[in-house]
Design a protein around this motif. Sequence first.
Motif, short mmCIF file in Angstrom:
data_model
loop_
_atom_site.label_atom_id
_atom_site.label_comp_id
_atom_site.label_asym_id
_atom_site.label_seq_id
_atom_site.Cartn_x
_atom_site.Cartn_y
_atom_site.Cartn_z
N ILE A 109 -37.50 33.89 4.81
CA ILE A 109 -37.87 35.31 4.69
C ILE A 109 -37.43 36.12 5.91
O ILE A 109 -37.46 37.35 5.88
N SER A 110 -37.01 35.44 6.99
CA SER A 110 -36.60 36.17 8.20
C SER A 110 -35.34 36.99 7.94
O SER A 110 -35.07 37.95 8.68
N ASN A 113 -36.35 40.44 7.40
CA ASN A 113 -36.72 41.05 8.68
C ASN A 113 -35.47 41.50 9.43
O ASN A 113 -35.44 42.59 10.02
N TYR A 175 -40.82 42.15 3.46
CA TYR A 175 -40.94 41.05 4.43
C TYR A 175 -42.41 40.75 4.72
O TYR A 175 -42.83 39.58 4.70
#
Length: 207
Positions: A109-110, A113, A175
């Motif tokens: 999931i970064s 970001n 995010y």
Amino acid sequence: MTLWDMVKAGGTVMIVIMLLSVAALSLVIYFMVTLTPAREVPLQFVKRAQAQIRAGDLRGAYQMCEDRDEFIANVLRAGLRMHGHDRYVIQEAMESEGERRAALLWQRISYLNNIGVIAPMLGLLGTVTGMMGAFGAIAYNDAQSKSIVMAYNVAQALVTTAAGLVLGIIAFIFYYYLRGRVVTIIAHVEAHASEFVELLTGKGPIE
């Protein structure tokens, strides 16, 4: 102004922002479908594994884990591999595997970001290049073309800024939402892993 007009007004920077938008949309759809507690910690699998361990079928439980790639299956497999050792060895093996799998989820999931950080910076880059073009038009263009060139560059500055901010805000919203899902998944795994440790420390070694 249509979307295509905005892309043309934003120039190269806007094209990069649009490509990032497509990447962000693909990631969001993929994570919303695949990154769920039901997929990573399926209750049916947990109940079946618990029943097999209680029945003493540790080999069957291990083989069932080997055929799967869910978070909880990997953690349980690490514990079953160390079965027959002391409790702390089993617990440490499961914790290590849990930390490794959790790091993979955070890494996945970064990317959202990263897009949330990069998109506004690209918008700022478009603003800077657009304003440079606008001031260049004031300094060097003749009176007839000056207003047209200025308007084009100011439009580029505003469009890229708006697009970068919108993409960044949306990427951050998803995010943080998905971060909540990861936290929930880890909490479920920890709860079930504790139960599996209790079950495994009461059984004999895998044959």
